[in-house]
Write a protein that holds these residues in place. Structure first.
Motif, PDB file in Angstrom:
ATOM      1  N   SER A   1       0.828  -1.204   0.000  1.00 52.87           N
ATOM      2  CA  SER A   1       0.000   0.000   0.000  1.00 52.87           C
ATOM      3  C   SER A   1       0.863   1.255   0.000  1.00 52.87           C
ATOM      4  N   GLY A   2       2.177   1.111   0.228  1.00 57.41           N
ATOM      5  CA  GLY A   2       3.060   2.271   0.180  1.00 57.41           C
ATOM      6  C   GLY A   2       3.329   2.885   1.532  1.00 57.41           C
ATOM      7  N   LYS A   3       2.917   2.218   2.607  1.00 58.28           N
ATOM      8  CA  LYS A   3       3.076   2.834   3.924  1.00 58.28           C
ATOM      9  C   LYS A   3       4.533   2.890   4.369  1.00 58.28           C
ATOM     10  N   SER A   4       5.288   1.821   4.103  1.00 50.64           N
ATOM     11  CA  SER A   4       6.699   1.841   4.497  1.00 50.64           C
ATOM     12  C   SER A   4       7.501   2.799   3.638  1.00 50.64           C
ATOM     13  N   VAL A   5       7.140   2.880   2.360  1.00 47.03           N
ATOM     14  CA  VAL A   5       7.832   3.807   1.460  1.00 47.03           C
ATOM     15  C   VAL A   5       7.646   5.241   1.955  1.00 47.03           C
ATOM     16  N   THR A   6       6.451   5.542   2.479  1.00 45.50           N
ATOM     17  CA  THR A   6       6.198   6.868   3.024  1.00 45.50           C
ATOM     18  C   THR A   6       7.148   7.162   4.179  1.00 45.50           C
ATOM     19  N   ALA A   7       7.293   6.167   5.078  1.00 40.60           N
ATOM     20  CA  ALA A   7       8.179   6.357   6.221  1.00 40.60           C
ATOM     21  C   ALA A   7       9.622   6.566   5.761  1.00 40.60           C
TER      22      ALA A   7
ATOM     23  N   ALA B   1      11.989  15.172  17.889  1.00 38.07           N
ATOM     24  CA  ALA B   1      10.652  15.760  17.877  1.00 38.07           C
ATOM     25  C   ALA B   1       9.666  14.807  17.216  1.00 38.07           C
ATOM     26  N   LEU B   2      10.217  13.938  16.324  1.00 40.90           N
ATOM     27  CA  LEU B   2       9.351  13.015  15.602  1.00 40.90           C
ATOM     28  C   LEU B   2       9.927  11.611  15.701  1.00 40.90           C
ATOM     29  N   LEU B   3       9.073  10.665  16.060  1.00 38.25           N
ATOM     30  CA  LEU B   3       9.487   9.265  16.089  1.00 38.25           C
ATOM     31  C   LEU B   3       8.690   8.523  15.025  1.00 38.25           C
ATOM     32  N   ILE B   4       9.412   7.819  14.135  1.00 37.22           N
ATOM     33  CA  ILE B   4       8.730   7.014  13.134  1.00 37.22           C
ATOM     34  C   ILE B   4       8.884   5.555  13.541  1.00 37.22           C
ATOM     35  N   ALA B   5       7.769   4.865  13.732  1.00 37.20           N
ATOM     36  CA  ALA B   5       7.818   3.463  14.140  1.00 37.20           C
ATOM     37  C   ALA B   5       7.231   2.622  13.010  1.00 37.20           C
ATOM     38  N   ASP B   6       8.080   1.860  12.342  1.00 37.83           N
ATOM     39  CA  ASP B   6       7.632   1.051  11.199  1.00 37.83           C
ATOM     40  C   ASP B   6       7.392  -0.382  11.661  1.00 37.83           C
ATOM     41  N   GLU B   7       6.151  -0.730  11.864  1.00 35.44           N
ATOM     42  CA  GLU B   7       5.757  -2.065  12.345  1.00 35.44           C
ATOM     43  C   GLU B   7       6.626  -2.507  13.525  1.00 35.44           C
ATOM     44  N   PRO B   8       6.710  -1.700  14.594  1.00 32.10           N
ATOM     45  CA  PRO B   8       7.697  -2.002  15.634  1.00 32.10           C
ATOM     46  C   PRO B   8       7.368  -3.250  16.440  1.00 32.10           C
ATOM     47  N   THR B   9       6.125  -3.731  16.397  1.00 31.85           N
ATOM     48  CA  THR B   9       5.786  -4.866  17.260  1.00 31.85           C
ATOM     49  C   THR B   9       5.346  -6.079  16.463  1.00 31.85           C
TER      50      THR B   9
ATOM     51  N   GLU C   1       5.476  11.753  28.043  1.00 24.49           N
ATOM     52  CA  GLU C   1       6.498  12.468  28.802  1.00 24.49           C
ATOM     53  C   GLU C   1       7.235  13.495  27.940  1.00 24.49           C
ATOM     54  N   GLU C   2       7.518  13.112  26.681  1.00 25.45           N
ATOM     55  CA  GLU C   2       8.384  13.944  25.848  1.00 25.45           C
ATOM     56  C   GLU C   2       7.613  14.890  24.937  1.00 25.45           C
ATOM     57  N   GLY C   3       6.351  14.579  24.720  1.00 22.94           N
ATOM     58  CA  GLY C   3       5.578  15.370  23.782  1.00 22.94           C
ATOM     59  C   GLY C   3       6.011  15.203  22.332  1.00 22.94           C
ATOM     60  N   MET C   4       6.530  13.988  22.014  1.00 23.70           N
ATOM     61  CA  MET C   4       6.961  13.720  20.631  1.00 23.70           C
ATOM     62  C   MET C   4       5.750  13.578  19.722  1.00 23.70           C
ATOM     63  N   ALA C   5       5.973  13.802  18.440  1.00 23.82           N
ATOM     64  CA  ALA C   5       5.007  13.382  17.441  1.00 23.82           C
ATOM     65  C   ALA C   5       5.402  11.971  17.019  1.00 23.82           C
ATOM     66  N   VAL C   6       4.429  11.082  16.842  1.00 23.47           N
ATOM     67  CA  VAL C   6       4.742   9.707  16.458  1.00 23.47           C
ATOM     68  C   VAL C   6       4.029   9.370  15.160  1.00 23.47           C
ATOM     69  N   LEU C   7       4.800   8.869  14.191  1.00 19.70           N
ATOM     70  CA  LEU C   7       4.210   8.350  12.951  1.00 19.70           C
ATOM     71  C   LEU C   7       4.296   6.843  13.040  1.00 19.70           C
ATOM     72  N   PHE C   8       3.151   6.193  13.110  1.00 17.66           N
ATOM     73  CA  PHE C   8       3.115   4.777  13.383  1.00 17.66           C
ATOM     74  C   PHE C   8       2.666   4.037  12.124  1.00 17.66           C
TER      75      PHE C   8
END
Lengths: 272, 615
Positions: B56-62, B185-193, B214-221
């Protein structure tokens, strides 16, 4: 046009094979016929590449030398490939004592430098192409065994091997029908490498006088004698060297195509 | 337009703003757009999940956001702004500074993303020193603090240990620690689990969630698992074949999906607890991706032959692997993979074996299929002991479907030949008949007989698994062992393959041993369930009994950890410490397994009396 150009290795390989096979039928001079009167004669209509130090036709000697080089290289590579791959597959598949036996015996052969081994055999059994083929085959058995063994180790843990066992396939069938086709790629690469090295080794041995016996034509022999007459007739050295390089290039390129062709992922035909 | 959540006090706009992103990859001489015209924003403290099936292109986006796609064969157009700064067109030297410092990424495989020959602590410290230029002592202290923050117990002692001494869940914590080293500021998690067991997945997801608060990060999951999305994401973006299908708050997308594809995707997700009203297995409703409408539901009759003698009878089965010392080749320890297991299976029945990785469920499947010899105990098939049967004879009665449809088909055989192979091995029927049988089997598993000439690599995962099932049925076995047979498949395909197995069971009266870690699929397909833990069955019984009235603490833990694809029912407890990791089945030589007792809750529902370790 472009597709024919792309497949030049196969085309050239077929040409070389045809040339070797048809050598006796071609309208060329007898490669052994001497004519002392026209030693070192320059190219003429009758002798397109000139004549050598005994007045023999260089073109015809090149064709016959090519024939013997290809015959020795292909048969030695096939022989060592068959024995070596079989040992490697059996060793890698059965593990345990069989594996130790096959792999360690190969290490023993590898202890001897190839040229030394060949010289030993030639001293014992006398020179000539019929000694050369088994000796060269023996020298290259370990390389095939090792390549096959390493490839089997990666393939045997694949689920499709388990699946074949689960279908009730016996060991022989799994080795031949499941594992062999999947390790063919590296084996063909090894085969092309061995063919090329065999050509070089054969000409080296002939150069040293341990291979093909004079007056029979061989690329190594021709390079050897050409070296002696380098000052008078440099082309005598250049022609066999050119043929040797062309032969090795074509063998390698052709085996590359062969490997692609055996890979089902490869699109057969002209590509795209 | 996006409204920045109140909890982010930052005055500026979104942390990540992606607009009109189009990514093309070069294939041969042509450029293929794999992501088309993507738009989204993530604010500080917010989690955006991108979901979609494979391709679907989700990993390519990350990867485009991190600019980790190989240059030359990829082309990124549009705009990617991190905290207002345009990333596209930045030179590589600038990107190196941004990666790790301002945005960090965690990957799917914690097994391969750590350097195996470097101590864990040093790997974290290295990242701190590289980005912040502090002294070695300072970096070490910071690394220790980070290990404590990601709840690695006993951080001081584990600082000097190597990756192989860490379990999968612990390694993923290390990866998170490295990613957080510079407070991105941004954490990208690509299928982390995705590669983790459910109970570990629950811990890791809770950890990410808490660190984010705690950190107020933005997360792209990035994930394919709707359950995980529902648990973690504030907003959800659905992708399908490179297109952005739907974007909205998670609650809205789940409750009122606007697009038919989203509806189909959501309804295909196996939901634990959806089978409460059904006592028997029930096929998945199949939804049309174009219209989002469901096909008619059907009931399957119960064809179990309970009165007849059992098809499969396993008594006191144990499998142990010896581990020898490297020097003297003496047996020092043993893996007790399967320990004194007994159960039976009737014709036409599905028994699911569930448990987490390392619990011995796959080993047991292989013993039943004859691929591994048991250390002790008996397996009887139709009253005949397996020990007396050759693999050749056994394969007529039991066939196996493996987990990875990309590895279980010989790449050098055409599909037709692969299906004919078992017949050929057993010298059954003439070559012409074999072709007909293969065509018939292909049709039966829902493929066109014309595909017989093609090679496996031309098929998708779901199609390949259908081919594997066709091959397994070629010998008309009475029993199938399906080892994680649908785990590698996309949700919609998973539902279809599960339904196929159910239909085939009806037609052929198959007994199926269905090995899986996916509780929701198991709930659909099985008549009975056996829960395994460290090689032993801790609970076994009718599916409705085990799921409705779980008695063993491990069964409860397993069921609790399953993510719910429903944002209204978020249920992850804050269980963050590393206890609850699987204990090891590795035992010293001469270990005598404890005598276990079973309690009968109801006829057929047996529970192991929990030992002191569960107190």
């Amino acid at each position: 046009m472009i597709s024919a150009f792309r497949n030049w290795p196969s085309a050239l390989f077929l040409c070389l094979i045809a040339l070797s096979l048809l050598a006796p039928l071609l309208p060329i001079h007898d490669p052994l016929a001497m004519n002392i009167a026209s030693r070192f004669a320059p190219p003429s209509w009758a002798f397109p590449l000139g004549q050598d130090e005994y007045g023999r036709d260089i073109l015809s000697r090149l064709v016959w030398a090519l024939r013997s080089a290809m015959f020795i290289a292909i048969s030695a590579a096939l022989l060592s490939g068959a024995i070596g791959s079989a040992l490697g597959i059996i060793g890698g598949f059965s593990r345990g004592a069989t594996e130790v036996l096959t792999m360690r015996s190969m290490d023993i052969i590898l202890c001897f430098p190839p040229l030394l081994l060949a010289m030993l055999a030639v001293t014992l059994y006398g020179p000539g192409s019929l000694t050369l083929i088994p000796v060269l085959a023996l020298v290259f058995v370990p390389s095939f065994t090792r390549v096959a063994h390493a490839s089997v180790l990666t393939v045997r843990s694949q689920e499709y091997v388990d699946a074949a066992r689960g279908m009730g396939a016996g060991a022989g069938r799994i080795m031949l029908r499941t594992i062999l086709p999947n390790i063919l790629g590296p084996l063909i690469v090894q085969f092309s490498f061995v063919m090329a090295v065999t050509v070089v080794l054969e000409s080296g041995l002939s150069f040293l006088g341990l291979g093909v016996l004079p007056p029979a034509p061989s690329l190594g022999l021709m390079i050897g004698t050409g070296r002696a007459t380098l000052a008078q007739a440099p082309m005598l050295l250049v022609w066999p060297c050119l043929v040797l390089s062309l032969l090795i290039l074509v063998l390698n390129a052709f085996c590359d195509r062969l490997r692609d062709w055996f890979d089902p992922r490869h699109v057969h035909g002209t590509g795209n | 337009m996006l409204t920045v959540p109140a909890r982010s006090a930052a005055p500026s706009g979104p942390i990540l703003a992606v607009s009109n992103l189009t990514v093309s990859l070069k294939r041969g001489d042509a450029w293929n757009a794999v992501v088309r015209n993507l738009n989204f924003e993530i604010a500080a403290g917010e989690t955006l999940a991108i979901v979609g099936e494979s391709g679907s292109g989700k990993s390519v986006t990350a990867l485009s956001t991190m600019q980790l796609l190989p240059r030359g064969i990829s082309r990124i157009e549009g705009s990617i702004k991190l905290a207002g700064r345009e990333l596209l067109g930045l030179p590589e030297t600038e990107m190196v500074k941004i990666r790790g410092n301002d945005m960090a990424m965690i990957f799917q495989e914690p097994m391969t993303s750590l350097n195996p020959v470097m101590p864990i602590g040093d790997q974290i410290a290295e990242s701190i020193r590289f980005h912040r230029g502090v002294t070695q002592a300072q970096a070490r202290a910071d690394a220790l603090r980070l290990m404590e923050r990601v709840r690695i117990p006993d951080a001081k002692r584990r600082y000097g240990q190597f990756p192989y001494q860490f379990s999968g869940g612990m390694r993923q914590r290390v990866m998170i620690a490295i990613a957080l080293a510079c407070k991105p500021a941004l954490l990208i998690a690509d299928e982390p689990t995705t590669a983790l067991d459910v109970t570990i997945q629950a811990q890791v997801l809770s950890l990410i969630k808490e660190l984010q608060e705690e950190e107020g990060m933005a997360v792209l999951f990035i994930t394919h698992d709707m359950g995980v999305v529902a648990e973690v994401a504030d907003r959800t973006l659905v992708m399908y074949r490179g297109d952005q299908i739907e974007t909205g708050t998670t609650a809205e997308v789940f409750a009122r999906p606007a697009q038919p594809y989203t509806r189909a995707l959501l309804s295909a997700v196996p939901q634990l607890g959806s089978m409460r009203e059904h006592a028997k297995p029930h096929p998945f409703p199949i939804f049309d991706i174009a219209t989002g409408e469901a096909a008619l539901e059907r009931e399957l009759p119960d064809i179990r032959q309970k009165q007849a003698p059992p098809l499969l009878d396993v008594k006191g089965l144990s499998v142990r692997f010896d581990i020898r010392s490297s020097l003297l080749r003496r047996v020092t320890t043993r893996v007790h993979a399967v320990e004194n297991v007994s159960f039976n299976l009737a014709r036409g029945e599905t028994l699911a074996i569930v448990g987490e990785s390392g619990c011995g469920k796959s080993t047991m499947g292989r013993v039943i299929a004859g691929l591994r010899k048991p250390s002790s105990g008996h397996v009887e098939l139709d009253g005949r002991d397996l020990a007396g049967l050759s693999q050749h004879e056994l394969s007529r009665h039991v066939q196996m479907v493996f987990q990875d449809p990309f590895a279980s088909l010989n790449p050098r055989l055409t599909v037709g030949k692969a299906i004919q192979e078992p017949l050929q091995i057993h010298h059954l029927s003439s070559p012409k008949e074999r072709v007909e049988i293969a065509a018939d089997l292909l049709q039966r598993v829902g493929l066109s007989p014309e595909v017989a000439q093609r090679y496996p690599h031309e098929f998708s995962g779901g199609q390949r698994q259908r081919i594997c099932i066709a091959r397994a049925l070629a010998l008309q076995p009475g029993m199938l062992v399906a080892d994680e047979a649908v785990s590698a498949l996309d949700v919609s395909v998973k539902a279809q393959v599960v339904n196929l197995l159910m239909d085939l069971q009806q037609e052929l009266k198959l007994g199926i041993v269905f090995i899986s870690h996916d509780m929701a699929v198991v709930e659909r397909i099985s008549h009975r369930v056996a829960v395994m833990y460290l090689g032993e069955i801790v609970e076994i019984g009718e599916r409705a009994e085990v799921f409705g009235n779980p008695r063993h603490p491990y069964t409860r833990r397993l069921l609790d950890a399953v993510p719910m694809p429903d944002p209204a029912r978020r249920h992850y407890r804050r269980n963050l410490t590393g206890d609850g990791e699987l204990r090891s089945p590795l035992k010293p030589r001469g270990f005598v397994p404890p005598q276990r007792h079973y309690e009968e809750i109801k006829p057929g529902h047996l529970v192991q009396v929990p030992g002191p370790e569960w107190a």
